[in-house]
Design an enzyme around this catalytic site. Sequence first.
Site, PDB file in Angstrom:
ATOM      1  N   SER A 141      75.364  41.630  68.712  1.00 59.22           N
ATOM      2  CA  SER A 141      76.022  42.426  69.754  1.00 59.22           C
ATOM      3  C   SER A 141      75.374  43.796  69.789  1.00 59.22           C
ATOM      4  O   SER A 141      74.792  44.246  68.792  1.00 59.22           O
ATOM      5  CB  SER A 141      77.514  42.571  69.430  1.00 59.22           C
ATOM      6  OG  SER A 141      78.139  43.536  70.270  1.00 59.22           O
ATOM      7  N   TYR A 154      84.730  43.626  63.986  1.00 59.43           N
ATOM      8  CA  TYR A 154      83.693  43.043  64.840  1.00 59.43           C
ATOM      9  C   TYR A 154      82.360  43.742  64.603  1.00 59.43           C
ATOM     10  O   TYR A 154      81.320  43.097  64.422  1.00 59.43           O
ATOM     11  CB  TYR A 154      84.114  43.169  66.301  1.00 59.43           C
ATOM     12  CG  TYR A 154      83.178  42.510  67.282  1.00 59.43           C
ATOM     13  CD1 TYR A 154      83.204  41.128  67.473  1.00 59.43           C
ATOM     14  CD2 TYR A 154      82.289  43.260  68.040  1.00 59.43           C
ATOM     15  CE1 TYR A 154      82.361  40.515  68.379  1.00 59.43           C
ATOM     16  CE2 TYR A 154      81.439  42.662  68.953  1.00 59.43           C
ATOM     17  CZ  TYR A 154      81.481  41.282  69.119  1.00 59.43           C
ATOM     18  OH  TYR A 154      80.642  40.680  70.019  1.00 59.43           O
TER      19      TYR A 154
END
Length: 253
Positions: A141, A154
């Site tokens: 990401s 995350y």
Amino acid sequence: MRLLNKVALITGGTSGIGEATALLFANEGAKVTITGRNEERGNEVTDLILKGGGQAIFIQTDVSKADDCRRAVDETVRAFGRLDILFNNAGVFFAHTALDCSEQEWDLQIDINLKGTFLMSKFALPGMIAQGSGVIINNSSGWGLVGGDAAVAYCASKGGVVLLTKAMAIDHGRQGIRVNCICPGDVDTPMLPEDARLRGLNWDKYLAGCANRPMGRIGTPDEIAKAALFLASDDSSFMTGAALVVDGGGTAD
């Protein structure tokens, strides 16, 4: 047909980026294994590939469990004879700071996003080493490279994926295996509306925030799938250990 006669295993292939990548890889000639936890959706995606003249199977898999990961690799090899491409795409996200992130949610994000990437790679690598070739693509990401608000677990998991990618690239480059990762920005997948909900934002307000990025929009699953195809194919033959950012300029802002 850049993946003609190649065999690809795509985790989290039942929707979003995983589904788009499975369909694109099949169109480019690959035989495709899709894994995920939703059997109905998995069968729907494989049916789309089969109706298009491709070859595909679905294997219900929880990537946080070693036995499931081993079985997914073994059944892929049993069905198609080999494994050339592993796309570690399965991921989960919960919007929380360190103060309000529960231990359960921390463990789940680390287990799926980071441990799952490790486990699938662990079981895919021996066959790739034996055949002297292979490609592993990890879905990280933009928030694996820079911090993000209310995303502590995350960010930790995706940052781990970036360095896991680099470590495996160093370990296995001379064995004919390339390992790279993609760092997407905001992409129009089911994960994004859920993020908006957890943040207490309506969809229009959420999208307005994304519009402040340099390209002024969110990405599509197909755009990320094309990046995965580039990394899976010989077009990226001199790339390993790279973190390919595909985020509409989000990390440049």
